[in-house]
Design a protein around this motif. Structure first.
Motif, mmCIF file in Angstrom:
data_model
loop_
_atom_site.group_PDB
_atom_site.id
_atom_site.type_symbol
_atom_site.label_atom_id
_atom_site.label_comp_id
_atom_site.label_asym_id
_atom_site.label_seq_id
_atom_site.Cartn_x
_atom_site.Cartn_y
_atom_site.Cartn_z
ATOM 1 N N GLY A 185 0.820 -1.201 0.000
ATOM 2 C CA GLY A 185 0.000 0.000 0.000
ATOM 3 C C GLY A 185 0.852 1.248 0.000
ATOM 4 N N VAL A 186 0.205 2.380 0.155
ATOM 5 C CA VAL A 186 0.861 3.675 0.111
ATOM 6 C C VAL A 186 0.456 4.475 1.345
ATOM 7 C CG1 VAL A 186 1.045 5.853 -1.163
ATOM 8 C CG2 VAL A 186 0.851 3.698 -2.409
ATOM 9 N N VAL A 187 1.446 5.058 2.017
ATOM 10 C CA VAL A 187 1.177 5.925 3.159
ATOM 11 C C VAL A 187 1.022 7.360 2.664
ATOM 12 C CG1 VAL A 187 2.084 6.874 5.320
ATOM 13 C CG2 VAL A 187 2.488 4.472 4.742
ATOM 14 N N ALA B 107 -10.012 21.447 0.494
ATOM 15 C CA ALA B 107 -9.173 21.523 -0.709
ATOM 16 C C ALA B 107 -7.723 21.151 -0.397
ATOM 17 C CB ALA B 107 -9.239 22.917 -1.322
ATOM 18 N N ALA B 108 -7.249 21.493 0.787
ATOM 19 C CA ALA B 108 -5.873 21.145 1.171
ATOM 20 C C ALA B 108 -5.721 19.639 1.323
ATOM 21 C CB ALA B 108 -5.498 21.854 2.474
ATOM 22 N N VAL B 109 -6.715 18.996 1.898
ATOM 23 C CA VAL B 109 -6.694 17.529 2.028
ATOM 24 C C VAL B 109 -6.784 16.890 0.655
ATOM 25 C CG1 VAL B 109 -7.903 15.527 2.973
ATOM 26 C CG2 VAL B 109 -7.700 17.617 4.336
ATOM 27 N N SER B 110 -7.698 17.376 -0.162
ATOM 28 C CA SER B 110 -7.885 16.842 -1.511
ATOM 29 C C SER B 110 -6.593 16.917 -2.320
ATOM 30 C CB SER B 110 -8.994 17.618 -2.217
ATOM 31 O OG SER B 110 -9.193 17.125 -3.508
ATOM 32 N N LYS B 111 -5.885 18.021 -2.214
ATOM 33 C CA LYS B 111 -4.644 18.205 -2.967
ATOM 34 C C LYS B 111 -3.614 17.132 -2.610
ATOM 35 C CE LYS B 111 -1.018 21.630 -3.768
ATOM 36 N NZ LYS B 111 -0.557 22.991 -3.443
ATOM 37 N N VAL B 112 -3.460 16.847 -1.323
ATOM 38 C CA VAL B 112 -2.479 15.848 -0.877
ATOM 39 C C VAL B 112 -2.888 14.453 -1.341
ATOM 40 C CG1 VAL B 112 -1.439 14.753 1.151
ATOM 41 C CG2 VAL B 112 -1.788 17.220 1.112
ATOM 42 N N VAL B 113 -4.159 14.130 -1.185
ATOM 43 C CA VAL B 113 -4.633 12.801 -1.566
ATOM 44 C C VAL B 113 -4.550 12.607 -3.076
ATOM 45 C CG1 VAL B 113 -6.615 11.228 -1.558
ATOM 46 C CG2 VAL B 113 -6.078 12.590 0.491
ATOM 47 N N LYS B 114 -4.965 13.597 -3.841
ATOM 48 C CA LYS B 114 -4.896 13.491 -5.302
ATOM 49 C C LYS B 114 -3.458 13.320 -5.777
ATOM 50 C CE LYS B 114 -9.125 15.910 -6.486
ATOM 51 N NZ LYS B 114 -9.702 17.107 -7.114
ATOM 52 N N ALA C 267 -1.042 11.889 -4.123
ATOM 53 C CA ALA C 267 -0.654 10.503 -3.810
ATOM 54 C C ALA C 267 -1.270 9.523 -4.801
ATOM 55 C CB ALA C 267 -1.065 10.148 -2.390
ATOM 56 N N LEU C 268 -2.531 9.722 -5.131
ATOM 57 C CA LEU C 268 -3.194 8.839 -6.097
ATOM 58 C C LEU C 268 -2.508 8.907 -7.452
ATOM 59 C CD1 LEU C 268 -6.927 9.642 -5.264
ATOM 60 C CD2 LEU C 268 -5.802 7.450 -4.915
ATOM 61 N N LYS C 269 -2.212 10.117 -7.895
ATOM 62 C CA LYS C 269 -1.562 10.305 -9.196
ATOM 63 C C LYS C 269 -0.159 9.719 -9.188
ATOM 64 C CE LYS C 269 -0.392 13.847 -12.555
ATOM 65 N NZ LYS C 269 -0.402 15.276 -12.872
ATOM 66 N N HIS C 270 0.602 9.987 -8.133
ATOM 67 C CA HIS C 270 1.976 9.491 -8.036
ATOM 68 C C HIS C 270 1.992 7.967 -8.039
ATOM 69 C CE1 HIS C 270 5.825 8.300 -6.668
ATOM 70 N NE2 HIS C 270 6.156 9.355 -6.012
#
Length: 142
Positions: free
Chosen positions: A76-78, A105-112, A114-117
């Motif tokens: 998985g990914v942390v 939006a700040a949470v969304s930016k970090v999660v997106k 990670a998903l993209k990476h």
């Protein structure tokens, strides 16, 4: 725990499935159960940054360490909350704290990010999971 899970669910579009471990001590077992139930899904673990625990024995950041071990167990990914030194001084530790301070939006930016990476790491883009399976996010609270 639950507040962070709700924030993660609110912050990601399209929505992802979110599970809550409630305690870092059982995090690895919970993610192994999720991996068994959803073998082709990507699993992201939204860790708590227990930086305060580094100041007293046994001097461990339990949230980050348990999240890393659990992620390794299931490939998985942390995802770590982006905390500044000032955030740490103010006692912030998780994604709910980030959402309250800076908005969803700040949470969304970090999660997106990670998903993209994760889609491009070490291989061609992963195929999307079967329709009945989704990406799974997991929040561990101490």
């Amino acid at each position: 725990g639950m507040a962070t899970a709700i924030r993660l669910r609110q912050a990601v579009e399209p929505p992802v499935s979110v599970a809550v471990a409630f305690d870092a001590g059982n995090l690895e077992e919970v993610v192994k159960g999720l991996r068994k139930q959803y073998p082709s899904s990507r699993i992201f673990i939204a860790a708590d940054d227990d930086h305060k625990l580094l100041k007293k024995p046994p001097y461990l950041n339990v949230g980050l360490e348990k999240a890393a071990a659990a992620a390794q167990a299931v490939k998985g990914v942390v995802i770590k909350p982006p905390l500044s030194d000032q955030d740490r001084e103010n006692g912030l530790t998780d994604f709910d704290d980030i959402a309250r301070k800076s908005g969803l939006a700040a949470v969304s930016k970090v999660v997106k990010k990670a998903l993209k990476h994760d889609q491009g790491v070490g291989k061609a883009k992963r195929s999307r999971p079967a329709q009945q399976e989704q990406d799974v996010g997991l929040e561990a609270a101490l």
